[in-house]
Design an enzyme around this catalytic site. Structure first.
Site, short mmCIF file in Angstrom:
data_model
loop_
_atom_site.label_atom_id
_atom_site.label_comp_id
_atom_site.label_asym_id
_atom_site.label_seq_id
_atom_site.Cartn_x
_atom_site.Cartn_y
_atom_site.Cartn_z
CD GLU A 230 -2.68 -1.21 2.55
OE1 GLU A 230 -3.84 -0.98 2.36
OE2 GLU A 230 -2.22 -1.02 3.73
C1 ACM Z 1 -1.80 -5.38 3.96
O1 ACM Z 1 -2.78 -5.90 4.50
N1 ACM Z 1 -1.69 -4.04 3.90
C2 ACM Z 1 -0.52 -6.16 3.78
#
Ligand code: ACM
Length: 668
Positions: A310
């Protein structure tokens, strides 16, 4: 003649094992189990003999085994020299590694118990199986005669604990290491850094833990102690330092690492944030080189996890310097920029003898094939990585923070039979990890979010793929869940404590009746229901409630059986439960009235009683053989619809079976 007898005996054993094996309470189910005739009775003469090179792991496991055995049976062992009921033999002690020999064989007959393995780790796994075999008749404890040959299906079987969003004291981690060992898992992955905190002491850059941790971090001494504790139980500790995104805590301490000038503030809410490291800045790599040099020494595992998930490109987009850098290095998008960063980091790790693990997003053709990709966004990414030659582990479908039912996780096979992968590609799938993200958990209820559901994931990763009988899994899960308490796990006992705090009283029965019928909202619905911050209370009924509680499942099964067969015994049990639920609200009212924090669950309690009352009426109508009154049906449906709506972030789990009962009154 001899041959014939052997054959009959063999068929006899086979039939016996087919009939009896399902009633063993083994979890994970071993690769090969034969239940034989006979029992080894446990007496105060019980003793263990170990043959093999000295292993501290085995020496201490032997003591823990004796403690647990005497604790369960109440037998005072005499510890007489020369009494060896259990003979342990192994060839070598090994260093923990992502692929290691954990196999063992266990033979029990009426004269003795023989546990053999190639490695000391195999002995640890076998001792857990032996403890799970402990049985009793009215008077005695015994181990049933068996022949077990066992080894795991996947080498990497882990649990991630996020110690950032809510800090977990070392004792929480230790008791979870014990539980992991009990179900033959072998990795504890610690998510140590994120926007909300930096949780490990760093001597080279002390502002990291001093400024960016709220004082909640592990000292290196504590971490070394935990690593040793886990190693003694055959569990690797894989540390995660999430970079270049999820890095606000680093940037609060050292803003010069950021893509845009600071200052930065610690994050108190959740979700991916904007602050990121600057991949165009040489000082970042100099910093990371010193940082990983220190961490590579502290953590002995060959792998270091660099996160990589992310990464928010808002800051990269806004930086002229980064845009110029990308042009110069012909990096056409931000994914390439992240890959550039990852390759630099990978080289640093390599210099210190470490390999890299990262989330899906680090997948890039330029990365070496010895890295491990942890797939969280979907199996598609798992298979894509395996096809491209990368090692992979699965976490998608094992997000235990989302409070999904155990069978959902249980049936999530990393490599289902019909998946189109070559044998080499299949072999690159090393296993999986359950992920305990910690936005809405505390040290008080973390165990109830991990256990017992993670035991089912442990079975998926250890046992043959053919082991997938959901009902039998649930049956064994209840037994294993109770055994986990012996290791200090708080997944069952803390609920009462939380209810007493809510009730401000020891009189919690009506509250317990209510909490046993509900579960926290699944998936991300709880995050959507309100804004959670690091200061939000995690002491409400929803926090005391557990995912996939056993009673509503049993109720549903009873209703299904009753509707299919008209079984009287099921009917009686259904009436008993419904009567308890119907009468519960009036007992709960005084408790709610004396405790404002409980006011939010009043409608939930009303719904439970209302739905139970309708169900009792439905049963009466059914028995009368009459058609139900239209007005009754309308009113019943209204009450059902009301009860289906979540209340106080809780879902009432008995509504669906009751609806089936109502519908059945119209099927004449
Ligand atoms: C994640 O759940 N951002 C690895």
């Amino acid at each position: 003649m001899f041959k014939k007898t052997t054959k009959v005996l063999f068929i006899g054993i086979f039939v016996l094992s087919m009939m009896a094996a399902p009633h063993l309470n083994l979890m994970p189910v071993p690769k090969d189990v034969k239940l034989l005739q006979g029992k080894f009775f446990i007496s105060s003469d019980f003793g263990i003999k170990v043959k093999g090179p000295y292993s501290t792991r085995v020496a201490l496991a032997k003591k823990r085994f004796m403690h647990r055995l005497s604790g369960r049976t109440g037998i005072f062992f005499l510890l007489k020299p020369g009494n060896f009921s259990l003979k342990i033999t192994y060839s070598k002690t090994i260093k923990l590694a992502p692929v290691m020999d954990e196999s063992y064989t266990l033979k029990i007959d009426s004269s003795g118990i023989y546990l053999q393995a190639n490695t000391d780790i195999g002995i640890l796994r076998g001792l857990e199986t032996l403890l799970q075999l402990l049985s009793n008749d009215k008077k005695h404890y015994y181990f049933p005669a068996v022949e077990i040959k066992d080894e795991p299906r996947f080498p990497w079987r882990g649990l991630l604990i996020d110690v950032v969003r809510h800090f977990m004291p070392i004792e929480v981690l230790k008791r979870n290491v014990d539980a992991l060992a009990a179900v033959k898992m072998n990795v504890l992955h610690l998510h140590l850094t994120d926007d909300q905190g930096f949780r490990i002491e760093c001597k080279t850059f002390p502002r990291l833990h001093l400024i960016a941790s709220d004082g909640n971090y592990y000292t290196q001494e504590q971490m070394r102690d935990l690593i040793r504790y886990a190693d003694l139980r055959g569990i690797r500790i894989v540390p995660e330092f999430d970079i270049p995104g999820h890095t606000t805590s680093w940037l609060v301490a050292y803003p010069e690492l950021a893509a845009l000038p600071g200052p930065y503030e610690m994050v108190k809410i959740y979700g991916a944030k904007n602050p990121v490291m600057d991949p165009s800045n040489k000082r970042v790599y100099k910093f990371l080189k010193k940082f990983f040099k220190e961490m590579a020494k502290l953590f002995p595992d060959p792998y270091i996890h660099i996160g990589g998930d992310e990464v928010n490109d808002v800051q990269w987009k806004a930086s002229k310097r980064i845009k110029k850098f990308m042009k110069k290095h012909k990096l056409k998008d931000f994914h390439q920029l992240q890959a550039y960063f990852n390759i630099k980091v990978m080289k640093i790790l390599k210099k210190y003898g470490k390999k890299m693990v990262g989330w899906d997003e680090i997948l890039h053709p330029d990365m070496p094939r010895n890295i491990v990709i942890q797939s969280w966004r979907g199996k598609k990414f798992l298979y894509e990585a395996a096809k491209k030659g990368f090692y992979t582990i699965l976490s998608n479908g094992y997000y235990i923070d989302l409070c999904q039912p155990t069978d959902f996780h249980y049936l999530n096979d990393p490599v289902p039979e019909d998946v189109k992968l070559s044998p080499e590609e299949r072999n690159r799938i090393l296993g999986g990890e359950a992920t305990m993200w910690a936005e809405i958990i505390s040290p008080e209820n973390i165990d109830s979010r991990i256990w017992p559901r993670t035991a089912a994931i442990a079975e998926r990763l250890w046992s043959p793929s053919s082991v997938k009988d959901v009902e039998d899994m649930y049956r064994r899960l209840e037994v294993i869940s109770l055994q986990l308490e012996e290791l200090g796990l708080t997944h069952i006992k803390n609920q009462d404590m939380m209810l007493r705090r809510l009730a401000k009283s020891g009189e919690i029965i009506p509250l317990k009746v209510l909490v046993q019928t509900v579960e926290p909202l699944r998936y991300y619905k709880r995050h959507e229901a309100r804004t959670y911050t690091i200061f939000s209370p995690l002491t409400r009924l929803v926090d005391a409630a557990v995912p996939d509680p056993p009673l509503p499942r049993k109720f549903r099964k009873l209703v299904e059986k009753y509707l299919e067969t008209g079984d009287k015994d099921s009917e009686e049990k259904i009436v008993e439960l419904l009567t308890m639920w119907k009468n519960n609200h009036s007992s709960l009212i005084p408790i709610i009235e004396s405790s404002p924090v409980l006011r939010e669950v009043q409608p939930l309690s009303e719904n439970l009683s209302a739905v139970a009352a309708i169900a009792l009426e439905a049963l009466e109508i059914k028995k009368s053989g009459e058609k139900p009154d239209e007005n009754w049906l309308t009113l019943a449906q209204q009450k059902i619809e009301r009860a289906k709506k979540p209340c106080a972030e809780l879902e009432l789990l008995i509504v669906e079976p009751v609806e089936k009962l109502i519908v059945s009154t119209t099927n004449k």
